[in-house]
Write an enzyme that holds these catalytic residues in place. Structure first.
Site, mmCIF file in Angstrom:
data_model
loop_
_atom_site.group_PDB
_atom_site.id
_atom_site.type_symbol
_atom_site.label_atom_id
_atom_site.label_comp_id
_atom_site.label_asym_id
_atom_site.label_seq_id
_atom_site.Cartn_x
_atom_site.Cartn_y
_atom_site.Cartn_z
ATOM 1 N N GLU A 137 -41.586 -26.543 -7.609
ATOM 2 C CA GLU A 137 -39.983 -26.754 -7.287
ATOM 3 C C GLU A 137 -40.028 -28.038 -6.242
ATOM 4 O O GLU A 137 -40.477 -28.037 -5.092
ATOM 5 C CB GLU A 137 -39.349 -25.646 -6.801
ATOM 6 C CG GLU A 137 -37.944 -25.407 -7.088
ATOM 7 C CD GLU A 137 -37.944 -25.093 -8.662
ATOM 8 O OE1 GLU A 137 -37.643 -26.073 -9.302
ATOM 9 O OE2 GLU A 137 -38.277 -24.143 -9.203
ATOM 10 N N GLY A 187 -29.502 -23.876 -11.854
ATOM 11 C CA GLY A 187 -30.892 -24.127 -11.784
ATOM 12 C C GLY A 187 -31.395 -24.099 -13.096
ATOM 13 O O GLY A 187 -32.879 -24.290 -13.160
ATOM 14 N N SER A 191 -28.696 -27.341 -17.202
ATOM 15 C CA SER A 191 -27.609 -27.597 -18.058
ATOM 16 C C SER A 191 -27.266 -28.714 -17.901
ATOM 17 O O SER A 191 -27.070 -29.621 -18.891
ATOM 18 C CB SER A 191 -26.303 -26.559 -17.645
ATOM 19 O OG SER A 191 -25.801 -27.117 -16.540
ATOM 20 N N ASP A 198 -36.772 -32.030 -16.091
ATOM 21 C CA ASP A 198 -36.050 -31.313 -16.835
ATOM 22 C C ASP A 198 -35.824 -31.810 -18.142
ATOM 23 O O ASP A 198 -35.738 -31.249 -19.428
ATOM 24 C CB ASP A 198 -34.447 -31.389 -16.275
ATOM 25 C CG ASP A 198 -34.453 -30.780 -15.102
ATOM 26 O OD1 ASP A 198 -35.384 -30.141 -14.639
ATOM 27 O OD2 ASP A 198 -33.398 -30.663 -14.241
ATOM 28 N N ASN A 228 -23.541 -27.111 -7.742
ATOM 29 C CA ASN A 228 -23.335 -28.320 -8.419
ATOM 30 C C ASN A 228 -24.117 -29.313 -7.725
ATOM 31 O O ASN A 228 -23.599 -30.006 -6.566
ATOM 32 C CB ASN A 228 -22.146 -28.838 -8.919
ATOM 33 C CG ASN A 228 -21.810 -29.950 -9.758
ATOM 34 O OD1 ASN A 228 -22.274 -31.203 -9.293
ATOM 35 N ND2 ASN A 228 -21.520 -29.822 -10.863
ATOM 36 N N LYS A 229 -25.035 -29.872 -8.076
ATOM 37 C CA LYS A 229 -25.741 -30.975 -7.512
ATOM 38 C C LYS A 229 -25.252 -32.214 -7.206
ATOM 39 O O LYS A 229 -25.706 -32.979 -6.405
ATOM 40 C CB LYS A 229 -27.285 -31.028 -8.306
ATOM 41 C CG LYS A 229 -28.421 -30.461 -7.773
ATOM 42 C CD LYS A 229 -28.296 -29.040 -8.128
ATOM 43 C CE LYS A 229 -28.517 -28.661 -9.537
ATOM 44 N NZ LYS A 229 -28.477 -27.068 -9.757
HETATM 45 P P1 ADP Z 1 -27.932 -27.451 -13.496
HETATM 46 O O1 ADP Z 1 -28.842 -26.471 -12.604
HETATM 47 O O2 ADP Z 1 -27.308 -26.370 -14.520
HETATM 48 O O3 ADP Z 1 -28.434 -28.463 -14.213
HETATM 49 P P2 ADP Z 1 -26.115 -29.245 -12.099
HETATM 50 O O4 ADP Z 1 -25.434 -29.019 -11.042
HETATM 51 O O5 ADP Z 1 -27.240 -30.183 -12.289
HETATM 52 O O6 ADP Z 1 -26.688 -27.835 -12.656
HETATM 53 O O7 ADP Z 1 -25.089 -29.637 -13.142
HETATM 54 C C1 ADP Z 1 -24.069 -28.779 -13.798
HETATM 55 C C2 ADP Z 1 -22.983 -29.529 -14.317
HETATM 56 O O8 ADP Z 1 -23.212 -29.766 -15.777
HETATM 57 C C3 ADP Z 1 -21.805 -28.853 -14.465
HETATM 58 O O9 ADP Z 1 -20.698 -28.814 -13.315
HETATM 59 C C4 ADP Z 1 -20.926 -29.327 -15.412
HETATM 60 O O10 ADP Z 1 -20.064 -30.619 -15.110
HETATM 61 C C5 ADP Z 1 -22.189 -29.908 -16.773
HETATM 62 N N1 ADP Z 1 -22.196 -28.783 -17.802
HETATM 63 C C6 ADP Z 1 -23.391 -28.000 -17.770
HETATM 64 N N2 ADP Z 1 -23.149 -27.230 -18.885
HETATM 65 C C7 ADP Z 1 -22.134 -27.546 -19.408
HETATM 66 C C8 ADP Z 1 -21.376 -27.099 -20.753
HETATM 67 N N3 ADP Z 1 -21.442 -26.206 -21.668
HETATM 68 N N4 ADP Z 1 -20.061 -28.050 -20.960
HETATM 69 C C9 ADP Z 1 -19.806 -29.118 -20.143
HETATM 70 N N5 ADP Z 1 -20.318 -29.616 -19.087
HETATM 71 C C10 ADP Z 1 -21.426 -28.772 -18.691
HETATM 72 P P1 NG1 Z 2 -31.516 -28.610 -11.427
HETATM 73 O O1 NG1 Z 2 -31.656 -27.565 -10.387
HETATM 74 O O2 NG1 Z 2 -31.686 -27.797 -12.767
HETATM 75 O O3 NG1 Z 2 -30.661 -29.263 -11.607
HETATM 76 C C1 NG1 Z 2 -33.092 -30.288 -10.216
HETATM 77 C C2 NG1 Z 2 -33.631 -31.429 -10.666
HETATM 78 C C3 NG1 Z 2 -35.125 -31.587 -10.959
HETATM 79 C C4 NG1 Z 2 -36.004 -30.776 -9.974
HETATM 80 C C5 NG1 Z 2 -35.289 -29.429 -9.596
HETATM 81 C C6 NG1 Z 2 -36.253 -28.921 -8.416
HETATM 82 C C7 NG1 Z 2 -32.402 -33.305 -11.845
HETATM 83 C C8 NG1 Z 2 -31.729 -33.763 -13.101
HETATM 84 N N1 NG1 Z 2 -33.100 -32.106 -11.833
HETATM 85 O O4 NG1 Z 2 -32.823 -29.368 -11.417
HETATM 86 O O5 NG1 Z 2 -35.610 -32.971 -11.392
HETATM 87 O O6 NG1 Z 2 -36.055 -31.561 -8.724
HETATM 88 O O7 NG1 Z 2 -33.922 -29.646 -9.338
HETATM 89 O O8 NG1 Z 2 -37.376 -28.464 -8.697
HETATM 90 O O9 NG1 Z 2 -32.097 -33.991 -10.903
HETATM 91 MG MG MG Z 3 -29.036 -30.247 -13.070
#
Ligand code: ADP
Ligand code: NG1
Ligand code: MG
Length: 478
Positions: A63, A164, A167, A211, A254-255
Site C-alpha cells: 500500500e 479504496g 472505483s 489500479d 474522496n482522494k
Molecule cells: P476509490 O477508492 O473508490 O477509487 P476515489 O476517491 O479515488 O475513491 O474516487 C471516488 C470517486 O469516483 C467518487 O467520488 C465519484 O466521483 C467517482 N465514482 C466512483 N464510482 C462511481 C459511479 N458508480 N458513478 C459515478 N461516479 C463514480
Molecule cells: P484508491 O484508494 O483506490 O483510490 C489509491 C491510488 C493507488 C495507490 C493506493 C494506495 C490512484 C488512482 N490510486 O487507490 O495508485 O497508491 O491509493 O496504495 O491514485
Molecule cells: Mg481512486
C-alpha cells in the site's frame, strides 16, 4: 454517423492476448447489459453500439508504494463499472448515470473535454470519465478529425465509491476504453494502462498505476504481482484454502477532494531527494524512493535503516537547509511545495514504511509460491498485520474506525487484516481459511452491528463479503 464495426477487428484479438477481450456475455451479464441498454435507449432514443466493463480491485499488500516505484499485489474483484457506449447524439459528449444521485453531463465536444475538467476545482463524478476520454484520445497524434466524433454513454457502477476499491480508476479506465474503441483505436492493454494512469492525474491526484494495471491485466483465479517501469505482471496463486474478505467501514474518503493523498506523494518524493543529497548524489532526477535505492545499490533492509536513522520530520525551512536549496529550486524539480509552506513533512516515517512494505510484498509472493510451507495462511496474515501497523503508525493513513474494524476481524479469527487502498476511510481486507469462513462472516457482521450501531437499513452482505480474483476489463458487442 456510422456504428463502429468491431467485427472487422476480431482477428486482432484472436492472434494474441495483448488486447482487451471481446466477450460473449453469460446469463448474468446478459441481464445487466439488457438493463443498461434499456436505460441507454430511454436516454438517447437509440441502441448503444457496445459496452465496456472494468473491474474494481482489492490490494492484498503493497500500500502506498506504487507511486514510489515498488511492486504491489492486488486482484481484480467482481464489482465493476459497466458503460454502454454509442455515438448517436447530435454532437458533443454526453454521459449519464443509472444512479440518479449522479447528475448528467452534456458537454460540447470531445476536444473541449480538457477545459471541462479544469473548469473548476470540484472533482465531479463525470470528470473521471472525461479524464479517460481525454487521455484515451487527445494525446494521440493525427486524430484531430476523429476527435470531433460524438460520444454518448451510460455509466453503471457497483464498486463502493471512495472506499479504496478503485472505483475512480475503473471509471477513468472505462472512459479510456470507451473512447478509444468508439474511435476504432485498438490499443494493447499495457498502453491502455499507461494512458489511464496518466489520465487520472488530470483530476488532481498524483497516483501510481496499480489500479489501472490490475483493471486491464487482472486474471480470474489469481492475484498479480505488478511491477512498474517497465510494467510487468506475475501471477500470484493464493493458497487453495485461503479466503479474502472485504469489510466496508462505511467511512468514505474522496482522494481528489482533499490533500492527504498528494501530501504523501510529496513526502515520498522529498524523502528520495533528501537521501540523494545525504549520499552526495545529484537529486534533481531522483523522483522516487526506488530511483534512489537503485542509485545507492542497497537492499530494502539497508534503505529502511537509512530512512529510520538519517531522515526525520522537517518543516519547509529545514528541508531547504538539509538539501541546501531554495523552495523555488524544489518547485522547479516538480516538488509540490510552497513558499511559507505550513506543513510538516514526515519523510523519515513515510520512507521507512515504503521500504518495509516493499519487502513485505516480496515476502508475500514468496510465501504464496512456497507450496511446501504448512503455515502459509498465518505467515500471509502476519505480513498483512505488519502492513496495517505500518500504515497506521508510520504512514498515518488509517482512522480509529479502520483500526477498530481490523481489531474486530482479528478477534473473529482472521489470520490477518489491514486497510486496503489509500486509507483515511474505506475498506479493510481480512484473510481467513475456507473452513472458518462461515463463522467468521457471522461473527464479524454481528460485531460490526453492535460496535457501530448499524440498524436494519444496512445490508450486511454488501458491507462484508468474501472475494475472489476476477478478470480484467472486457468489451461486449451489442
Ligand atoms: P476509490 O477508492 O473508490 O477509487 P476515489 O476517491 O479515488 O475513491 O474516487 C471516488 C470517486 O469516483 C467518487 O467520488 C465519484 O466521483 C467517482 N465514482 C466512483 N464510482 C462511481 C459511479 N458508480 N458513478 C459515478 N461516479 C463514480
Ligand atoms: P484508491 O484508494 O483506490 O483510490 C489509491 C491510488 C493507488 C495507490 C493506493 C494506495 C490512484 C488512482 N490510486 O487507490 O495508485 O497508491 O491509493 O496504495 O491514485
Ligand atoms: Mg481512486
Amino acid at each position: 454517423m456510422t456504428d463502429i464495426k468491431v467485427d472487422q477487428y476480431l482477428p486482432i484479438y484472436n492472434k494474441n492476448n495483448n488486447f482487451v477481450p471481446i466477450l460473449k456475455p453469460n446469463d448474468f451479464m446478459n441481464q445487466r447489459l439488457k438493463k443498461i441498454s434499456n436505460f441507454y435507449e430511454m436516454e438517447y432514443k437509440k441502441k448503444p453500439n457496445f459496452f465496456v466493463r472494468v473491474p474494481g480491485r482489492v490490494n492484498l499488500i503493497g500500500e502506498h508504494i506504487d507511486y514510489s516505484g515498488y511492486p504491489v499485489c492486488p486482484m481484480a474483484i467482481e464489482h465493476d463499472i459497466l458503460i454502454a457506449v454509442g455515438n448517436d447524439v447530435s454532437c458533443g459528449i454526453h454521459v449519464t448515470n443509472i444512479d440518479e444521485k449522479y447528475s448528467k453531463f452534456y458537454g460540447y465536444s470531445l476536444s473541449k473535454s480538457r477545459e471541462e475538467i479544469e473548469s473548476e476545482k470540484i472533482p465531479h463524478w463525470w470528470k473521471y470519465f472525461l479524464c479517460g476520454v481525454v487521455g484515451g484520445l487527445l494525446e494521440v497524434s493525427n486524430l484531430s478529425k476523429e476527435i470531433n466524433k460524438s460520444l454518448a454513454a451510460v455509466v453503471w457502477g457497483t464498486i463502493p465509491p471512495a472506499a479504496g476499491l478503485s472505483s475512480s480508476s475503473a471509471l477513468v479506465s472505462s472512459g479510456v476504453l470507451a473512447a478509444t474503441v468508439s474511435h476504432e483505436l485498438w490499443m494493447p492493454r499495457d498502453v491502455l494502462v499507461e494512458r489511464s494512469a496518466k489520465s487520472e492525474r488530470l483530476i488532481g491526484t498524483e497516483g501510481g498505476a496499480m489500479d489501472h494495471a490490475i483493471a486491464f491485466l487482472g486474471k480470474e483465479g489469481t492475484a498479480e504481482l505488478i511491477e512498474f517501469n517497465p510494467l510487468r505482471t506475475t501471477d500470484v496463486k493464493l493458497p487453495h484454502d485461503s479466503v479474502f474478505i472485504i469489510i466496508d467501514t462505511i467511512e468514505r474518503h474522496n482522494k481528489a477532494q482533499c490533500n492527504n493523498y498528494n501530501n504523501r506523494v510529496t513526502e515520498c518524493k522529498l524523502a528520495a531527494k533528501i537521501i540523494a543529497v545525504k549520499y552526495d548524489k545529484p537529486w534533481n532526477n531522483i523522483n522516487t524512493l526506488y530511483d534512489i535505492q537503485k542509485q545507492l545499490d542497497k537492499d530494502l533492509k539497508q534503505m529502511s535503516k537509512i530512512a529510520a536513522s538519517s531522515l526525520k520530520t522537517y518543516d519547509i525551512n529545514e528541508i531547504c537547509d538539509v538539501m541546501k536549496v531554495t523552495v523555488q529550486k524544489l518547485q522547479d524539480s516538480s516538488v509540490k511545495v510552497e513558499q511559507n509552506d505550513k506543513r510538516l513533512f514526515a519523510v523519515g516515517q513515510r520512507a521507512q514504511h515504503v521500504f518495509d512494505e516493499a519487502l513485505r510484498v516480496m515476502e508475500f509472493q514468496n510465501v504464496c509460491m512456497d507450496k511446501e510451507c504448512n503455515n502459509q495462511i498465518n505467515q500471509l496474515g502476519e505480513l498483512m498485520n505488519q502492513s496495517h501497523k505500518s500504515l497506521k503508525n508510520l504512514f498515518d493513513c488509517s482512522t480509529e474506525r479502520i483500526d477498530r474494524v481490523v481489531d474486530l476481524a482479528i478477534d473473529c479469527g482472521a489470520a490477518g487484516a489491514r486497510l486496503t487502498g489509500a486509507g483515511w476511510g474505506g475498506c479493510v481486507i481480512a484473510l481467513t481459511t475456507k473452513d472458518k469462513l462461515h463463522n467468521f462472516l457471522f461473527d464479524i457482521k454481528n460485531k460490526l452491528k453492535v460496535e457501530f450501531n448499524l440498524n436494519d437499513d444496512y445490508n450486511m452482505d454488501t458491507l462484508v463479503f468474501p472475494t475472489q480474483p476476477g478478470m480484467g476489463a472486457s468489451i461486449y458487442l451489442n
